[in-house]
Design an enzyme around this catalytic site. Sequence first.
Site, PDB file in Angstrom:
ATOM      1  N   LYS A  87     130.632  36.997  85.054  1.00 37.79           N
ATOM      2  CA  LYS A  87     131.230  35.657  84.963  1.00 37.79           C
ATOM      3  C   LYS A  87     131.653  35.145  86.340  1.00 37.79           C
ATOM      4  CE  LYS A  87     135.279  35.429  83.092  1.00 37.79           C
ATOM      5  NZ  LYS A  87     136.366  35.483  82.101  1.00 37.79           N
TER       6      LYS A  87
ATOM      7  N   GLU B  97     146.403  33.580  86.032  1.00 37.06           N
ATOM      8  CA  GLU B  97     145.606  34.607  86.683  1.00 37.06           C
ATOM      9  C   GLU B  97     146.484  35.771  87.134  1.00 37.06           C
ATOM     10  OE1 GLU B  97     141.898  34.628  87.902  1.00 37.06           O
ATOM     11  OE2 GLU B  97     142.220  33.847  85.894  1.00 37.06           O
ATOM     12  N   ARG B  98     145.907  36.950  87.130  1.00 32.96           N
ATOM     13  CA  ARG B  98     146.581  38.082  87.755  1.00 32.96           C
ATOM     14  C   ARG B  98     146.463  37.916  89.265  1.00 32.96           C
ATOM     15  NH1 ARG B  98     143.424  39.478  83.625  1.00 32.96           N
ATOM     16  NH2 ARG B  98     144.320  40.604  81.860  1.00 32.96           N
TER      17      ARG B  98
END
Length: 501
Positions: free
Chosen positions: A172, A198-199
Amino acid sequence: MNLTLTSTISNKEKNSNLLNRGIITAVRGSVVDIWFNKNLPPIYSVLRTGAENKIIIEVLSQRDERHVRGIALTPTQGLARGMVVEDSGGPLKAPVGKGTLSRMFDVFGNTIDRGAELSDVAWRSVHQSPPSLARRSTTSEIFETGIKVIDVLMPLERGGKTGLFGGAGVGKTVLLTEMIHNEIGNQKGVSIFCGIGERCREGQELYQEMKDAGVLPNMVMIFGQMNEPPGARFRVGHAALTMAEYFRDDEHRDVLLLIDNIFRFIQAGSEVSGLMGQMPSRLGYQPTMGTELSGLEERIANTDTGAITSIQAVYVPADDFTDPAAVHTFSHLSASIVLSRKRASEGLYPAIDPLKSNSKMATPGIIGDRHYTLAQEIRRTLAQYADLKDIIAMLGLEQLSPDDRKVVARARRVERFLTQPFFTTEQFSGLKGKLVSLKDALDGCDRILRDEFKDYPESALYMIGAIGEAKKKEKKEPKEENKSVTKSKTEVEHATDAHDS
């Protein structure tokens, strides 16, 4: 009560003309109630308090003529009743301008890439209205990505929204990176990456990958990280769109907006709604979900000055496509790209499932009769091959009828032709990246379906650009493989199929 609060304000204010100030009357987690003696701040106003005014609160409701209720966009440690709050006099703003290129921001417009101080930017409100119908383009245009399988089978709409469905490890991020590379390098556009929830590890890795791929100079990145309060995660999408609208409306450039993950935007809105005490709707979602999502999605549009084309990663809760979040998201998408772990394991990159992916643009009136007919024939051929795989696994290829064997041969060659080496993976694969025009992609598929390459080994069509490269590649194959071309077609296909299995 009011007299006490008024005296508190007057004692703390050295200059009464400085700012509109209030007093905190209640703190419940991220929800803060503030009392104002005179001017009540309007909805979406940004308030500041705490040490060095680092705690930021956004007004979401006016409870009465003296009280407002807001949601903190930053952690609220140290916040207490009686603390003075300053009204900034406006809503949350995002930086716009050429100075934002190659930089990474948080939701407040602060740079988080440890780079030089921000310059050559203006500040605009993140709350903007969608473009009016008079400004919108009435013609449907194709957004060419230079990636064969996408342009042929699921063409994207210029100024449209595309959903990208895929788990971890199926390519992805690589696919997103390649689209950014193609948009910047060949269409002279701007790419904006918006990470919602998001991390921090993912943001750092993506930043480094973009830098290594050489696409950072014409790109902006903005993150609302997973550890941040829901209010910040809820607004980061609006901030990214404000930046995108500048390049579209002021610089008249096309913008590729990548959002990861749009479900986390809905999730953050649900958390904010719950904190504000709103009555939950179906399955616990916020009652205003449709309005909030539309307010974000409708700003992504094709206008008379340029286009914002969006590709959004979509998480489907528990694989339930009837979930309200999924249903509302799908209603805005013009195309869906589904990544397949099975195809990735077979080395067919990009690992896009051509039968599960689709596009509303794939109609004769938009893409033309030839393109539409060819795409339908490719889908039909691949679907027939998928139906025959069980028979091949049980009985072998030689048990198929001659017509079915021709279908299998065509399908396998089309599958391999739709693979493509990427520019952003050159350093890993050793293969030079290819950008393929729609004309060359259609021409190659058409010639394969007409059996022009039936005597070529399947490997000659694997990881190439235009179809003409197959002839060059076939000449470079080892002599042993070239000899196999003189074998019967059945023996070649059987050997290849056995090797794959």
